[in-house]
Design a protein around this motif. Sequence first.
Motif, PDB file in Angstrom:
ATOM      1  N   ASP A  22       0.114 -16.137 -38.685  1.00  0.00           N
ATOM      2  CA  ASP A  22      -0.628 -15.887 -39.926  1.00  0.00           C
ATOM      3  C   ASP A  22      -2.085 -16.338 -39.824  1.00  0.00           C
ATOM      4  O   ASP A  22      -2.944 -15.874 -40.582  1.00  0.00           O
ATOM      5  N   ASN A  23      -2.344 -17.280 -38.906  1.00  0.00           N
ATOM      6  CA  ASN A  23      -3.683 -17.819 -38.742  1.00  0.00           C
ATOM      7  C   ASN A  23      -4.361 -17.340 -37.462  1.00  0.00           C
ATOM      8  O   ASN A  23      -5.333 -17.949 -36.989  1.00  0.00           O
ATOM      9  N   GLY A  24      -3.847 -16.255 -36.883  1.00  0.00           N
ATOM     10  CA  GLY A  24      -4.479 -15.626 -35.738  1.00  0.00           C
ATOM     11  C   GLY A  24      -4.369 -16.385 -34.434  1.00  0.00           C
ATOM     12  O   GLY A  24      -5.221 -16.211 -33.534  1.00  0.00           O
ATOM     13  N   LEU A  25      -3.335 -17.224 -34.307  1.00  0.00           N
ATOM     14  CA  LEU A  25      -3.144 -18.009 -33.101  1.00  0.00           C
ATOM     15  C   LEU A  25      -1.841 -17.628 -32.399  1.00  0.00           C
ATOM     16  O   LEU A  25      -0.898 -17.175 -33.041  1.00  0.00           O
ATOM     17  N   THR A  26      -1.804 -17.840 -31.094  1.00  0.00           N
ATOM     18  CA  THR A  26      -0.634 -17.455 -30.298  1.00  0.00           C
ATOM     19  C   THR A  26      -0.132 -18.655 -29.509  1.00  0.00           C
ATOM     20  O   THR A  26      -0.916 -19.377 -28.889  1.00  0.00           O
ATOM     21  N   PHE A  27       1.184 -18.841 -29.530  1.00  0.00           N
ATOM     22  CA  PHE A  27       1.814 -19.901 -28.748  1.00  0.00           C
ATOM     23  C   PHE A  27       1.719 -19.547 -27.267  1.00  0.00           C
ATOM     24  O   PHE A  27       2.037 -18.429 -26.864  1.00  0.00           O
ATOM     25  N   TRP A  28       1.270 -20.502 -26.449  1.00  0.00           N
ATOM     26  CA  TRP A  28       1.140 -20.264 -24.997  1.00  0.00           C
ATOM     27  C   TRP A  28       2.492 -20.473 -24.335  1.00  0.00           C
ATOM     28  O   TRP A  28       3.076 -21.538 -24.429  1.00  0.00           O
ATOM     29  N   ARG A  29       3.000 -19.445 -23.654  1.00  0.00           N
ATOM     30  CA  ARG A  29       4.302 -19.524 -23.005  1.00  0.00           C
ATOM     31  C   ARG A  29       4.153 -19.374 -21.503  1.00  0.00           C
ATOM     32  O   ARG A  29       3.164 -18.876 -21.035  1.00  0.00           O
TER      33      ARG A  29
END
Length: 222
Positions: free
Chosen positions: A215-222
Amino acid sequence: MSGTHSASRPRSSAYAKFLDIDHTVYMTVEEAVALSRDLADVIRTSGRPDLLVGVANGALLPMKIAAEELGIPFQVIHLRRKGSRYKQKLFAIKEALGIPTSLLTIRPMRAIQTWFEHRTSALEEANDAFTFDVLGKDVMIIDDAIQTGRTARHLKDRLFAKGAAKARVAVICWYQGVDDSGDWSPDLYLNRQYQWYPWSNNSPYFENTLTWLADNGLTFWR
């Protein structure tokens, strides 16, 4: 260096809770947001930096909140211990097999996790981790928690090598206990008791965190 600075508004109820708590609990996303705002207030009173930088994934939410509160840009750095990548793969297996999260928090399993983290503590980073400009800037490193301080010290060294005029560290928790950072300390912190943050793979609030990040334009790094 602690939360003794006078803030521009009263501290949150989450701040009072985690300042005094003497055991580890699962932190909710709402509590993490409130603590991140408290951290932003402490940063504001210590001198407004030019740029915030934070390591994915633990710094994503605190850094986003602090950047909005302070009105300054932020930069995500893809840097982690090798063990973090392995743990994400193990978590995927756990989910596929339907192993309950509660099983991972019992004492024998926690001991195994500690041993594993020590064996896989070497740092790895993405090729573009430090391609942004910091020349002559006052940079504030944001993170959820510091234990040994190794990652934060590595970040400061890299930032100074790239020409940063100043590099400080602000965290929600400066861990106190076995294998802590000893005499080395962050510049700013809120409490000394490590918690299970909602972005931990084992947290019951993990999916809520992924939703908040998206929702805040961020992506979890996997």
